[in-house]
Write a protein that holds these residues in place. Structure first.
Motif, PDB file in Angstrom:
ATOM      1  N   PRO A 147       0.829  -1.214   0.000  1.00 55.97           N
ATOM      2  CA  PRO A 147       0.000   0.000   0.000  1.00 55.97           C
ATOM      3  C   PRO A 147       0.858   1.255   0.000  1.00 55.97           C
ATOM      4  O   PRO A 147       1.835   1.360   0.743  1.00 55.97           O
ATOM      5  N   GLY A 148       0.492   2.229  -0.845  1.00 51.49           N
ATOM      6  CA  GLY A 148       1.242   3.469  -0.944  1.00 51.49           C
ATOM      7  C   GLY A 148       2.385   3.406  -1.925  1.00 51.49           C
ATOM      8  O   GLY A 148       3.126   4.377  -2.055  1.00 51.49           O
ATOM      9  N   GLU A 149       2.563   2.273  -2.624  1.00 48.80           N
ATOM     10  CA  GLU A 149       3.615   2.150  -3.619  1.00 48.80           C
ATOM     11  C   GLU A 149       3.001   2.113  -5.022  1.00 48.80           C
ATOM     12  O   GLU A 149       1.791   1.948  -5.192  1.00 48.80           O
ATOM     13  N   SER A 150       3.877   2.244  -6.018  1.00 53.36           N
ATOM     14  CA  SER A 150       3.415   2.274  -7.403  1.00 53.36           C
ATOM     15  C   SER A 150       4.124   1.219  -8.224  1.00 53.36           C
ATOM     16  O   SER A 150       5.193   0.721  -7.858  1.00 53.36           O
ATOM     17  N   VAL A 151       3.519   0.897  -9.370  1.00 53.68           N
ATOM     18  CA  VAL A 151       4.150   0.070 -10.406  1.00 53.68           C
ATOM     19  C   VAL A 151       4.761   1.021 -11.428  1.00 53.68           C
ATOM     20  O   VAL A 151       4.068   1.911 -11.939  1.00 53.68           O
ATOM     21  N   VAL A 152       6.058   0.847 -11.718  1.00 59.82           N
ATOM     22  CA  VAL A 152       6.743   1.726 -12.658  1.00 59.82           C
ATOM     23  C   VAL A 152       6.940   0.980 -13.978  1.00 59.82           C
ATOM     24  O   VAL A 152       7.801   0.106 -14.071  1.00 59.82           O
ATOM     25  N   PRO A 153       6.124   1.296 -15.008  1.00 54.34           N
ATOM     26  CA  PRO A 153       6.331   0.660 -16.324  1.00 54.34           C
ATOM     27  C   PRO A 153       7.569   1.239 -16.999  1.00 54.34           C
ATOM     28  O   PRO A 153       7.965   2.378 -16.742  1.00 54.34           O
ATOM     29  N   VAL A 154       8.159   0.473 -17.865  1.00 45.99           N
ATOM     30  CA  VAL A 154       9.318   0.915 -18.637  1.00 45.99           C
ATOM     31  C   VAL A 154       8.945   0.895 -20.121  1.00 45.99           C
ATOM     32  O   VAL A 154       8.631  -0.169 -20.664  1.00 45.99           O
ATOM     33  N   PRO A 155       8.961   2.086 -20.786  1.00 46.13           N
ATOM     34  CA  PRO A 155       9.123   3.417 -20.192  1.00 46.13           C
ATOM     35  C   PRO A 155       7.823   3.865 -19.516  1.00 46.13           C
ATOM     36  O   PRO A 155       6.793   3.208 -19.648  1.00 46.13           O
ATOM     37  N   LEU A 156       7.878   5.003 -18.841  1.00 44.28           N
ATOM     38  CA  LEU A 156       6.682   5.495 -18.173  1.00 44.28           C
ATOM     39  C   LEU A 156       5.640   5.918 -19.220  1.00 44.28           C
ATOM     40  O   LEU A 156       5.999   6.397 -20.293  1.00 44.28           O
ATOM     41  N   PRO A 157       4.355   5.762 -18.924  1.00 47.91           N
ATOM     42  CA  PRO A 157       3.319   6.157 -19.901  1.00 47.91           C
ATOM     43  C   PRO A 157       3.329   7.662 -20.125  1.00 47.91           C
ATOM     44  O   PRO A 157       3.559   8.452 -19.211  1.00 47.91           O
ATOM     45  N   ASP A 158       3.082   8.044 -21.367  1.00 46.46           N
ATOM     46  CA  ASP A 158       2.944   9.454 -21.714  1.00 46.46           C
ATOM     47  C   ASP A 158       2.029   9.554 -22.926  1.00 46.46           C
ATOM     48  O   ASP A 158       1.410   8.561 -23.336  1.00 46.46           O
ATOM     49  N   SER A 159       1.948  10.737 -23.529  1.00 46.29           N
ATOM     50  CA  SER A 159       1.014  10.920 -24.631  1.00 46.29           C
ATOM     51  C   SER A 159       1.389  10.119 -25.868  1.00 46.29           C
ATOM     52  O   SER A 159       0.535   9.827 -26.707  1.00 46.29           O
ATOM     53  N   GLY A 160       2.655   9.746 -25.978  1.00 40.02           N
ATOM     54  CA  GLY A 160       3.082   8.971 -27.133  1.00 40.02           C
ATOM     55  C   GLY A 160       2.827   7.486 -26.991  1.00 40.02           C
ATOM     56  O   GLY A 160       2.630   6.780 -27.990  1.00 40.02           O
ATOM     57  N   GLU A 161       2.852   6.966 -25.761  1.00 36.85           N
ATOM     58  CA  GLU A 161       2.656   5.525 -25.542  1.00 36.85           C
ATOM     59  C   GLU A 161       2.099   5.363 -24.138  1.00 36.85           C
ATOM     60  O   GLU A 161       2.760   5.691 -23.152  1.00 36.85           O
ATOM     61  N   ALA A 162       0.866   4.893 -24.060  1.00 35.71           N
ATOM     62  CA  ALA A 162       0.188   4.820 -22.759  1.00 35.71           C
ATOM     63  C   ALA A 162      -0.447   3.462 -22.544  1.00 35.71           C
ATOM     64  O   ALA A 162      -1.540   3.355 -21.996  1.00 35.71           O
ATOM     65  N   GLU A 163       0.238   2.397 -22.961  1.00 37.93           N
ATOM     66  CA  GLU A 163      -0.332   1.059 -22.797  1.00 37.93           C
ATOM     67  C   GLU A 163      -0.493   0.703 -21.324  1.00 37.93           C
ATOM     68  O   GLU A 163      -1.361  -0.091 -20.961  1.00 37.93           O
ATOM     69  N   ALA A 164       0.323   1.311 -20.467  1.00 42.06           N
ATOM     70  CA  ALA A 164       0.195   1.022 -19.033  1.00 42.06           C
ATOM     71  C   ALA A 164      -1.169   1.452 -18.493  1.00 42.06           C
ATOM     72  O   ALA A 164      -1.660   0.884 -17.516  1.00 42.06           O
ATOM     73  N   LEU A 165      -1.802   2.457 -19.113  1.00 41.59           N
ATOM     74  CA  LEU A 165      -3.147   2.844 -18.681  1.00 41.59           C
ATOM     75  C   LEU A 165      -4.142   1.736 -18.992  1.00 41.59           C
ATOM     76  O   LEU A 165      -5.109   1.519 -18.249  1.00 41.59           O
ATOM     77  N   HIS A 166      -3.916   1.047 -20.103  1.00 43.66           N
ATOM     78  CA  HIS A 166      -4.761  -0.118 -20.414  1.00 43.66           C
ATOM     79  C   HIS A 166      -4.561  -1.209 -19.378  1.00 43.66           C
ATOM     80  O   HIS A 166      -5.510  -1.885 -18.976  1.00 43.66           O
ATOM     81  N   TRP A 167      -3.307  -1.409 -18.916  1.00 41.92           N
ATOM     82  CA  TRP A 167      -3.082  -2.386 -17.859  1.00 41.92           C
ATOM     83  C   TRP A 167      -3.948  -2.059 -16.643  1.00 41.92           C
ATOM     84  O   TRP A 167      -4.573  -2.947 -16.047  1.00 41.92           O
ATOM     85  N   GLN A 168      -3.970  -0.767 -16.301  1.00 44.93           N
ATOM     86  CA  GLN A 168      -4.740  -0.365 -15.122  1.00 44.93           C
ATOM     87  C   GLN A 168      -6.238  -0.569 -15.305  1.00 44.93           C
ATOM     88  O   GLN A 168      -6.914  -1.179 -14.472  1.00 44.93           O
ATOM     89  N   SER A 169      -6.797  -0.021 -16.408  1.00 45.18           N
ATOM     90  CA  SER A 169      -8.248  -0.073 -16.589  1.00 45.18           C
ATOM     91  C   SER A 169      -8.739  -1.500 -16.786  1.00 45.18           C
ATOM     92  O   SER A 169      -9.847  -1.843 -16.370  1.00 45.18           O
ATOM     93  N   ALA A 170      -7.897  -2.377 -17.395  1.00 47.60           N
ATOM     94  CA  ALA A 170      -8.318  -3.753 -17.630  1.00 47.60           C
ATOM     95  C   ALA A 170      -8.207  -4.618 -16.387  1.00 47.60           C
ATOM     96  O   ALA A 170      -8.819  -5.680 -16.320  1.00 47.60           O
ATOM     97  N   SER A 171      -7.437  -4.168 -15.393  1.00 46.13           N
ATOM     98  CA  SER A 171      -7.234  -4.974 -14.184  1.00 46.13           C
ATOM     99  C   SER A 171      -7.925  -4.403 -12.964  1.00 46.13           C
ATOM    100  O   SER A 171      -7.613  -4.773 -11.836  1.00 46.13           O
ATOM    101  N   GLY A 172      -8.864  -3.463 -13.183  1.00 48.06           N
ATOM    102  CA  GLY A 172      -9.621  -2.945 -12.057  1.00 48.06           C
ATOM    103  C   GLY A 172      -8.906  -1.889 -11.250  1.00 48.06           C
ATOM    104  O   GLY A 172      -9.254  -1.675 -10.082  1.00 48.06           O
ATOM    105  N   LEU A 173      -7.934  -1.192 -11.844  1.00 49.96           N
ATOM    106  CA  LEU A 173      -7.225  -0.113 -11.148  1.00 49.96           C
ATOM    107  C   LEU A 173      -6.673  -0.575  -9.803  1.00 49.96           C
ATOM    108  O   LEU A 173      -6.868   0.058  -8.773  1.00 49.96           O
ATOM    109  N   GLY A 174      -5.931  -1.664  -9.864  1.00 53.98           N
ATOM    110  CA  GLY A 174      -5.382  -2.194  -8.625  1.00 53.98           C
ATOM    111  C   GLY A 174      -4.067  -1.573  -8.221  1.00 53.98           C
ATOM    112  O   GLY A 174      -3.520  -1.914  -7.158  1.00 53.98           O
ATOM    113  N   PHE A 175      -3.508  -0.669  -9.035  1.00 51.26           N
ATOM    114  CA  PHE A 175      -2.216  -0.077  -8.708  1.00 51.26           C
ATOM    115  C   PHE A 175      -2.129   1.301  -9.350  1.00 51.26           C
ATOM    116  O   PHE A 175      -2.868   1.624 -10.278  1.00 51.26           O
TER     117      PHE A 175
END
Length: 902
Positions: A763-791
């Motif tokens: 609790p209170g920690e984050s998952v750091v994708p490589v590279p970090l999501p930004d406007s050019g590539e944001a697949e990590a947001l799909h990870w979040q929305s598809a997994s119920g925003l668990g992190f």
């Protein structure tokens, strides 16, 4: 915009104060009067060559004998398709007397049709209807006029002219109709006994069916309040003899007084009224009543709906489904190919809103992105107006389904709303309204945003807001926008109601999209200024109720929006304006080219003229531009067309940006957008989007043209109508949108999808994708929305502040580690890494409160792996299809700020 109009006719001759190009039933003139015209006399004529000239001379002589009483008058002769010399006689009289006008119908349609044309072409404060045979002498006008004066409370004609301008229907004088059945009537020349008996019988039957209490409905000598007459005839449907009864019934239902006045009457040889005509009147009334009963049944099923309305709506839904068929075919794996990272972003917006609603968290803020600083959701386009009510859909079926529902049905709802607006205010022909609405909703700029920006696609509230503003203007104007229909004081409750509703609608639109509302307001102001400049009478009558209504709207908006807007502009992670660069305007060439999503367009031709494929904000195509110019010339006499043209041209010029490069030259001019570029609110607008205002303006112009092409009395020739329709098709077919292309969406890594990450994130920690999501590539947001925003994740794709001035940028404020990882992914090159870079990476990871670093398969992932391994000083582990680096909380949190690094 004008309201639904009556049928059209050709008009010759002039009248006092007649506007240029006046048409017998034009949307600009129905129900409108010029106060200086005291009396209009309407004479329907069909093959009246033998009797017309004496009648016209008698009317002119009577009105001219007492100029002080009748003031300015006009005499309108309506030819109902005569085959003899009726028209020649009427035009000869019009040549002698400028106050005589001739209205010609292209065919013989009946007395009712002729009366409708004449009344709708009139300007008079009062309107007299009289037959061409003058069976009731024109001198009897004095009796009818006296009766109307008495109904006004005994005021004399001069005071009446001052206080009752007749600009709009109200509870004023109503009608005084000649009656042969009145006990004091004088029948100077009788008909045959059988004919009289049949006439009395017919009148009694008519009374029983439609207008009980009026003994003589069919006498052709009637004097009406002008505005009330125009309102009644505009709403009439009958073309035959039954129109007399239909109009009197309209007056009765409106609460306007109808008084029978005894007149002198003499049967004239050659009368076209036959005893059996009373039977035809009854048949017309029965048919009219049956038609209204069917309409009433439809109204009970769905208020205000017609079968064609449902058909049009279904067609819009089907069109939207065809456009998004690729997305619907496989919601689990389809991704809109031209959406960039926006589909991931929007699905995340829907998911985080649903999560906030479910857990009763603040819907205006979250730390699931840009951890630990968070994201100001009110300062982003999360469309709370849809994402909140669609929470059950998102929770039950996932955010991708919500995304598809919003795009598909939001587009169809927008088209339907434009259709409803055009049908209510602009045209009579519902299919013409549908054609204009289709252009307004499916225009190339809208289809560009259909790839990725539902806030610029789902605009169904904009027509609703325009409608409510027009209703406020109508509170000070009569049908079709004419001045003086009761005025502000006549409907204070209506102004309050419409103002409150306008405030609620604008508030809701704020939660759908603020920038589209700003653009809509710009378009409305441009149109209003242009229309008011031409119709100062309408503007003068409308301004007070409109301002009062806006006052009510603000009283509703401000309390509801105070906290959300405060949060947006002053809350955590708020910003001041968004940087878009100096190249955000349209190229002048973009208006003439076809967009990449158009049937005749290609991405190769469109891409060099736009910022990207979601910002092709012009691209109407040269055929539509050429057609619009031609339609503007054809319909230029209409004030609404001139206002639409002004709106479209100014919007197009503004969309060119602060600097306009002349095509094929090195010449750069200062654009008009420079005036607005640095003003509050406008400084965040992408100026090329202003061209989207042209879509509904061109749609309205197209609807007006199609409405007239569909009317055989405006364009009587079949060849001309066919050529016109072919021109419309030639302009629209090239820009028909093609289905949105999709690509295969990457699967969510099993490390995320199976929940394995939970073992590595406290609790209170984050998952750091490589590279970090930004406007050019944001697949990590799909990870979040598809997994119920668990992190939570650091970085992200959103609008947030940057620097001491809190300038708005896309994504999180850049840091050393996020910049390096992005550079490696783009180039595939591993930079030199020493102790300073390692210390900076540890500091950034500590700031992000990283629990685990995750590298998923992607382009240049080998170089990314080597870079992360060197930065962290240890190899990664392969777990469930990804490389991970587990960071103990104590190690990440204890890192101190490095003295070096950048």
């Amino acid at each position: 915009m004008g309201g639904p109009t009556g049928k059209h006719a050709r008009v010759s001759g002039g009248g006092p104060g007649a506007p240029e190009g006046r048409d017998g039933a034009d949307a600009e003139t129905v129900g409108r009067t010029v106060p200086t015209v005291t009396l209009s006399v309407v004479v329907p004529a069909y093959n009246e060559e033998a009797r017309l000239r004496p009648t016209l001379d008698a009317v002119r002589a009577h009105l001219g004998a007492d100029p002080g009483r009748w003031g300015e008058w006009e005499l309108i002769v309506v030819d109902d398709g005569s085959s003899d010399g009726t028209v020649a006689i009427a035009e000869a009289v019009a040549a002698e007397e400028p106050r005589v006008r001739v209205v010609r119908s292209p065919g013989n349609h009946g007395k009712g049709h002729a009366l409708r044309l004449g009344v709708l072409a009139s300007y008079g404060r009062r309107v007299l209807l009289t037959d061409a045979d003058l069976a009731t002498p024109i001198e009897e006008l004095d009796r009818l006029d006296k009766q109307l004066n008495e109904q006004l409370g005994g005021r004399d004609g001069e005071r009446d002219a001052e206080q009752h301008t007749g600009d709009g229907p109200d509870d004023g004088p109503g009608a005084a109709i000649g009656s042969r059945a009145h006990p004091d009537a004088r029948i100077e020349v009788r008909q045959w006994a059988l004919r009289e008996w049949l006439g009395r019988l017919g009148n009694r039957l008519i009374q029983a069916v439609a207008v009980d209490g009026i003994a003589d409905t069919q006498c052709g000598f009637k004097l009406f309040d002008g505005a009330q007459a125009r309102a009644a005839f505009a709403a009439s449907r009958l073309d035959g003899w039954g129109i007399d009864v239909e109009i009197l019934r309209y007056f009765r239902r409106a609460g306007w007084p109808v008084t029978e006045v005894p007149v002198r009457w003499a049967h004239q040889p050659g009368s076209k009224v036959r005893p059996l005509d009373y039977g035809r009147v009854l048949l017309e009334l029965v048919r009219l009543k049956a038609g209204r009963s069917r309409s009433a049944r439809w109204a009970r099923r769905a208020p205000g709906l017609r079968p064609v309305d449902l058909t049009v709506t279904v067609l819009f839904v089907l069109a939207a489904l065809v456009l998004y068929k690729g997305l619907w075919n496989d919601l689990g794996h389809s991704y809109l190919a031209d959406s960039g990272s926006d589909q991931n972003q929007w699905e995340w917006f829907f998911a985080v809103t649903a999560d906030n609603v479910r857990h009763l968290h603040n819907p205006l803020f979250t730390t699931f992105q840009n951890f630990p600083d968070g994201v100001n959701l009110m300062a982003n386009t999360v469309m709370l107006g849809l994402s909140v009510p669609l929470t059950p859909v998102t929770l039950a079926f996932g955010p991708t389904v919500t995304w598809a529902v919003v795009l598909t049905f939001g587009l169809a709802a927008t088209a339907t709303a434009w259709y409803w607006l055009f049908a209510r205010w602009l045209v009579r022909n519902r299919w013409a309204a549908a054609l204009g609405a289709a252009l307004a909703a499916f225009a190339p700029p809208m289809m560009s945003h259909a790839n990725a920006h539902p806030n610029f696609l789902v605009l169904f509230m904009i027509p609703v807001i325009i409608d409510r503003a027009l209703r406020l203007c109508e509170a000070g104007a009569g049908p079709g926008g004419e001045a003086g229909a009761g005025g502000e004081n006549g409907a204070p409750n209506r102004v309050a109601r419409d103002g409150v509703l306008l405030g609620l609608f604008m508030t809701y639109q704020i939660f759908l999209g603020e920038e589209p509302l700003l653009l809509a307001v710009m378009g409305m102001l441009l149109f209003a200024l242009a229309y008011a400049f031409q119709r100062r009478d309408v503007a003068k009558a409308s301004i007070r109720p409109l301002l009062r209504g806006l006052g009510y709207a603000l009283q509703v908006c401000l309390p509801l929006l105070a906290f959300p807007l405060y949060w947006q502009f002053f809350g955590p992670q708020s910003y001041h304006s968004v940087l878009h660069g100096d190249n955000a305007g349209n190229s002048p060439l973009s208006f003439l080219h076809f967009s990449g999503r158009a049937l005749f367009g290609t991405e190769a031709a469109a891409d060099p003229l736009a910022m990207n494929r979601t910002e092709q904000n012009a691209f109407y195509g040269w055929p539509l531009i050429a057609l619009s110019v031609g339609l503007g010339v054809w319909l230029w006499r209409l004030a609404v067309v001139r206002a639409l043209a002004f709106t479209a041209v100014v919007a197009a010029l503004l969309s060119l940006g602060p600097k306009v490069r002349i095509p094929f030259t090195d010449v750069v001019l200062t654009g008009p957008w420079r005036i607005l570029a640095h003003q509050p609110l406008f400084e965040s607008v992408i100026e090329s989007r202003v061209a989207m205002i042209c879509a509904p303006a061109l749609g309205a112009l197209l609807a007006l043209a199609a409405d007239r092409l569909g009317d055989v009395e405006v364009v009587p020739g079949r060849t001309e109508r066919l050529v016109g329709l072919m021109a419309l098709a030639a302009a629209l077919i090239p820009i028909i949108p093609t289905p949105m292309p999709v690509r295969e969406r990457p699967d969510v890594p099993a490390f995320i999808a199976d929940g394995t990450y939970r073992s590595y994130v406290s609790p209170g920690e984050s998952v750091v994708p490589v590279p970090l999501p930004d406007s050019g590539e944001a697949e990590a947001l799909h990870w979040q929305s598809a997994s119920g925003l668990g992190f939570s994740v650091p970085g992200g794709y959103f609008n947030g502040p940057w620097g001491p001035d809190r300038m708005g940028i896309y994504g999180a404020s850049p840091r050393f580690t996020s910049n390096w990882l992005r550079e490696v992914r783009n180039t595939g090159q591993v930079p030199p890494i020493g102790p300073g870079q390692q210390a900076q990476a540890r500091f950034d990871l500590a700031f992000w409160k990283a629990g685990v670093v995750v590298l998923a398969p992607q382009p240049n992932d080998a170089a990314l792996y080597e870079t992360v391994e060197k930065l962290l000083g240890e190899p990664g582990r392969r777990v469930d299809g990804v490389w991970i680096w587990d960071l103990p909380a104590s190690g990440a949190a204890s890192a101190s700020r490095p003295s070096g690094g950048s």
